[in-house]
Structure formats: C-alpha cells, structure tokens
Design a protein around this motif. Structure first.
Motif, mmCIF file in Angstrom:
data_model
loop_
_atom_site.group_PDB
_atom_site.id
_atom_site.type_symbol
_atom_site.label_atom_id
_atom_site.label_comp_id
_atom_site.label_asym_id
_atom_site.label_seq_id
_atom_site.Cartn_x
_atom_site.Cartn_y
_atom_site.Cartn_z
ATOM 1 N N MET A 171 28.900 32.245 33.672
ATOM 2 C CA MET A 171 28.505 33.448 33.251
ATOM 3 C C MET A 171 28.461 34.582 34.532
ATOM 4 N N LEU A 172 28.968 35.547 34.335
ATOM 5 C CA LEU A 172 28.799 36.721 35.458
ATOM 6 C C LEU A 172 27.729 37.464 35.537
ATOM 7 N N ILE A 173 27.099 37.768 36.873
ATOM 8 C CA ILE A 173 26.034 38.711 37.004
ATOM 9 C C ILE A 173 26.166 39.731 37.858
ATOM 10 N N PHE A 174 26.161 40.934 37.586
ATOM 11 C CA PHE A 174 26.343 42.083 38.202
ATOM 12 C C PHE A 174 24.970 42.700 39.088
ATOM 13 N N ARG A 185 28.402 34.279 40.152
ATOM 14 C CA ARG A 185 28.401 33.432 38.927
ATOM 15 C C ARG A 185 27.409 32.153 38.970
ATOM 16 N N THR A 186 26.548 31.921 37.710
ATOM 17 C CA THR A 186 25.883 31.068 37.802
ATOM 18 C C THR A 186 26.540 29.753 37.161
ATOM 19 N N SER A 187 25.866 28.691 37.549
ATOM 20 C CA SER A 187 26.382 27.279 37.427
ATOM 21 C C SER A 187 25.807 26.857 36.068
ATOM 22 N N ARG A 222 26.538 31.734 42.710
ATOM 23 C CA ARG A 222 27.743 31.526 43.706
ATOM 24 C C ARG A 222 28.260 32.857 43.790
ATOM 25 N N PRO A 223 28.523 33.610 44.948
ATOM 26 C CA PRO A 223 29.257 34.987 45.105
ATOM 27 C C PRO A 223 30.563 34.747 44.775
ATOM 28 N N VAL A 224 31.212 35.879 43.697
ATOM 29 C CA VAL A 224 32.679 35.939 43.296
ATOM 30 C C VAL A 224 33.178 36.991 44.140
ATOM 31 N N GLY A 225 32.696 37.994 44.298
ATOM 32 C CA GLY A 225 33.237 39.274 45.215
ATOM 33 C C GLY A 225 32.321 40.402 44.834
ATOM 34 N N MET A 226 32.770 41.465 45.140
ATOM 35 C CA MET A 226 32.132 42.705 45.006
ATOM 36 C C MET A 226 33.065 43.901 44.640
ATOM 37 N N TYR A 227 32.669 44.710 43.981
ATOM 38 C CA TYR A 227 33.223 46.013 43.628
ATOM 39 C C TYR A 227 32.821 47.204 44.621
ATOM 40 N N THR A 228 33.783 48.257 45.038
ATOM 41 C CA THR A 228 33.520 49.160 45.834
ATOM 42 C C THR A 228 34.119 50.275 45.116
ATOM 43 N N ILE A 229 33.167 51.079 44.772
ATOM 44 C CA ILE A 229 33.465 52.442 44.097
ATOM 45 C C ILE A 229 33.334 53.552 44.998
ATOM 46 N N ARG A 230 34.373 54.361 45.101
ATOM 47 C CA ARG A 230 34.469 55.662 45.700
ATOM 48 C C ARG A 230 34.807 56.834 44.847
ATOM 49 N N ASP A 231 34.826 58.068 45.278
ATOM 50 C CA ASP A 231 35.301 59.139 44.484
ATOM 51 C C ASP A 231 36.479 58.958 43.842
ATOM 52 N N ASP A 232 37.529 58.451 44.547
ATOM 53 C CA ASP A 232 38.947 58.599 43.929
ATOM 54 C C ASP A 232 39.367 56.997 43.427
ATOM 55 N N SER A 233 38.691 55.905 44.004
ATOM 56 C CA SER A 233 39.412 54.733 43.419
ATOM 57 C C SER A 233 37.886 53.669 43.460
ATOM 58 N N THR A 234 38.574 52.506 42.881
ATOM 59 C CA THR A 234 37.705 51.394 42.914
ATOM 60 C C THR A 234 38.444 50.187 43.279
ATOM 61 N N THR A 235 37.902 49.409 44.105
ATOM 62 C CA THR A 235 38.490 48.139 44.699
ATOM 63 C C THR A 235 37.691 46.875 44.524
ATOM 64 N N TRP A 236 38.213 45.560 44.378
ATOM 65 C CA TRP A 236 37.831 44.588 44.060
ATOM 66 C C TRP A 236 38.048 43.855 45.338
ATOM 67 N N THR A 237 37.067 43.257 45.836
ATOM 68 C CA THR A 237 37.155 42.320 47.085
ATOM 69 C C THR A 237 36.599 40.889 46.927
ATOM 70 N N PRO A 238 37.488 39.963 46.672
ATOM 71 C CA PRO A 238 36.835 38.863 46.432
ATOM 72 C C PRO A 238 36.280 38.151 47.543
ATOM 73 N N ALA A 239 35.133 37.130 47.361
ATOM 74 C CA ALA A 239 34.493 36.475 48.137
ATOM 75 C C ALA A 239 35.280 35.198 48.476
#
Length: 99
Positions: free
Chosen positions: A1-4, A21-23, A30-47
């Motif tokens: 299950m993902l937790i934001f 993510r929970t076990s 356990r960290p999975v990654g993070m979303y970075t939201i800017r005015d013009d784009s959204t990026t996913w950065t995996p942990a």
C-alpha cells in the motif's frame, strides 16, 4: 500500500510529495520516491536503497570468489610439474641444445 505524505513547498516554489510503502501488517514504511511539482512539469524521483546495492555487490563478489576458488582447486591454471613432465622437459632442452 502506498502512502503519500503531506505536500511540502520548497523555497524555489516547487511542491514535494514523498511516497512510501508499508510492509505486511503496516509495520515499517519504506521510501519509494518523491514527486516534484513545478509550474510547468511534474517529475518522479525514485528512492535508491544504498544498503541493497552494497549487499548485491558483496554477494556478487563472494560468488565470483567461490567460483574462481573451485575452478583453481579442480584444475590449477599452472602446468603440472610431475617428475615425468620434468624429465621430458629436460630431454627436450638437451635435444634442442645438441642441434
């Protein structure tokens, strides 16, 4: 299950949302990654779990060492130097020097 997580606004105006993510049983996150939201784009950065990368490297090294040790013990890379071989080499050198 993902937790934001709750959105966090950085000084440069970007909004950061971490994902974990929970076990089983909800014990540890356990960290999975993070979303970075800017005015013009959204990026996913995996942990990246550095401990897991190091463990894979160590296991690869141990397997390589075990295989090379088994190969050397089964048939060494150097030539056999038995008494019969040494006599044959000496006779070949003597015959070559006579020519």
């Amino acid at each position: 299950m993902l937790i934001f997580s709750e959105p966090y606004e950085a000084k440069n105006g970007a909004v950061i949302v971490s994902v974990s993510r929970t076990s089983w049983g909800g014990r540890a996150d356990r960290p999975v990654g993070m979303y970075t939201i800017r005015d013009d784009s959204t990026t996913w950065t995996p942990a990246i779990d550095i401990n897991r990368v190091a463990l894979i490297g160590a296991c690869t090294g141990f397997v390589a060492a075990a295989l090379s040790t088994a190969a050397v013990l089964r048939r060494p890379p150097w030539p056999e130097m038995t008494e019969r071989t040494m006599i044959a080499i000496a006779q070949a050198r003597a015959a070559e020097s006579r020519r």
